[in-house]
Design an enzyme around this catalytic site. Structure first.
Site, short mmCIF file in Angstrom:
data_model
loop_
_atom_site.label_atom_id
_atom_site.label_comp_id
_atom_site.label_asym_id
_atom_site.label_seq_id
_atom_site.Cartn_x
_atom_site.Cartn_y
_atom_site.Cartn_z
N ARG A 1 -10.86 50.27 -72.31
CA ARG A 1 -11.65 49.55 -71.31
C ARG A 1 -10.88 48.35 -70.73
O ARG A 1 -11.41 47.69 -69.84
CB ARG A 1 -12.89 49.02 -72.00
N ARG B 1 -34.14 53.18 -63.95
CA ARG B 1 -34.26 53.44 -65.38
C ARG B 1 -35.10 52.35 -66.06
O ARG B 1 -35.96 52.63 -66.86
CB ARG B 1 -32.86 53.48 -66.01
N ARG C 1 -31.91 50.68 -75.22
CA ARG C 1 -30.73 49.90 -75.59
C ARG C 1 -30.93 48.46 -75.13
O ARG C 1 -31.36 48.22 -74.01
CB ARG C 1 -29.50 50.48 -74.88
N LYS D 1 -20.78 59.48 -68.01
CA LYS D 1 -19.73 59.85 -68.97
C LYS D 1 -20.34 60.53 -70.20
O LYS D 1 -19.79 61.50 -70.71
CB LYS D 1 -18.94 58.62 -69.45
N ARG E 1 -22.25 44.11 -67.22
CA ARG E 1 -21.41 45.25 -67.60
C ARG E 1 -20.62 45.78 -66.40
O ARG E 1 -19.45 46.14 -66.51
CB ARG E 1 -22.28 46.37 -68.19
P1 ADP Z 1 -21.78 51.79 -71.06
O1 ADP Z 1 -20.62 52.68 -70.73
O2 ADP Z 1 -23.10 52.43 -70.80
O3 ADP Z 1 -21.69 50.41 -70.48
P2 ADP Z 1 -20.99 51.78 -73.91
O4 ADP Z 1 -21.93 52.45 -74.82
O5 ADP Z 1 -19.70 52.45 -73.63
O6 ADP Z 1 -21.82 51.49 -72.61
O7 ADP Z 1 -20.65 50.30 -74.44
C1 ADP Z 1 -21.67 49.38 -74.74
C2 ADP Z 1 -21.06 48.02 -75.06
O8 ADP Z 1 -20.19 48.13 -76.19
C3 ADP Z 1 -20.18 47.42 -73.96
O9 ADP Z 1 -20.91 46.73 -72.97
C4 ADP Z 1 -19.28 46.49 -74.79
O10 ADP Z 1 -19.96 45.32 -75.16
C5 ADP Z 1 -19.04 47.29 -76.05
N1 ADP Z 1 -17.84 48.16 -75.95
C6 ADP Z 1 -17.81 49.52 -75.98
N2 ADP Z 1 -16.56 49.98 -75.86
C7 ADP Z 1 -15.76 48.89 -75.75
C8 ADP Z 1 -14.36 48.70 -75.58
N3 ADP Z 1 -13.51 49.74 -75.51
N4 ADP Z 1 -13.90 47.42 -75.50
C9 ADP Z 1 -14.72 46.37 -75.57
N5 ADP Z 1 -16.05 46.47 -75.71
C10 ADP Z 1 -16.58 47.72 -75.81
#
Ligand code: ADP
Length: 192
Positions: free
Chosen positions: A88, A127, A138, A13, A149
């Site tokens: 999400r 990775r 991260r 993404k 996740r």
């Molecule tokens: P990825 O898509 O690589 O898992 P993101 O950078 O989108 O990672 O998100 C990292 C973390 O931030 C998630 O695992 C969660 O803990 C939190 N997070 C991000 N966006 C949301 C959301 N919309 N709702 C709840 N938690 C979120």
């Protein structure tokens, strides 16, 4: 254009968002990036979110909904935005619809990058091997948090694409193709 990009962690993404930002001249709003910035700055939201994020779980809906609600009002969002990592959960999708309606706007497209689960685990394992024992970039990019996740994605986020599909708003793109082909497929979906 107001766009939502859906897809599991590791689906690409971020890469595709960056290309859309260039092409469309609208900002990418990543709730993950915004939360990481809050953690780095040590704000009250950041202090609350850090442990949840490191473990790979989702922060409470109200927190991210509040962040997005405010961010969309910024002048750089006047011509649109790309939402990456939000909504999400189905509750976030419903809240998004309401808050946009309140602002007198709506979404133009919801695009999902569809990828194979097994491939995602392989990608993240490769990775973390590449880190060669060094600290990952991260805190949540390690196989344990990644699996959490992915579970959070399957349980809480997969229903979001079903939610948009039900409303006839979902467009799916094969995220397993080479990067440029995924970009081309997104462009086609958006009618460019
Ligand atoms: P990825 O898509 O690589 O898992 P993101 O950078 O989108 O990672 O998100 C990292 C973390 O931030 C998630 O695992 C969660 O803990 C939190 N997070 C991000 N966006 C949301 C959301 N919309 N709702 C709840 N938690 C979120």
């Amino acid at each position: 254009m107001r766009l939502v990009l859906l897809g599991p962690p590791g689906a690409g993404k971020g890469t595709q968002s960056a290309r859309l930002v260039e092409k469309l001249g609208i900002p990418q709003l990543s709730t993950g990036d915004m939360l990481r910035a809050a953690v780095a700055a040590g704000t009250p939201i950041g202090l609350k979110a850090k442990a949840i994020m490191d473990a790979g779980q989702l922060v409470p809906d109200a927190v991210v909904i509040g962040i997005i609600d405010q961010r969309i009002d910024a002048p750089d969002c006047a011509n649109g935005f790309i939402l990456d990592g939000f909504p999400r959960t189905v509750a976030q999708a419903e809240a998004l619809r309401e808050l946009l309606a309140r602002k007198g706007i709506g979404l133009d497209a919801v695009v999902e990058l569809v990828v194979d689960d097994t491939k995602l685990v392989e990608r993240i394992e490769a990775r973390s091997r590449d880190f060669g024992g060094r600290r990952p970039v991260r805190a949540d990019d390690n196989p344990e948090s990644f699996k959490t996740r992915l579970d959070a994605y399957r349980q809480q986020t997969a229903p979001v694409s079903a939610h948009y599909a039900q409303k006839g708003e979902l467009k799916q793109v094969d995220g397993m193709l080479p990067i440029d082909d995924v970009t081309a497929a997104i462009d086609k979906t958006l009618g460019h």
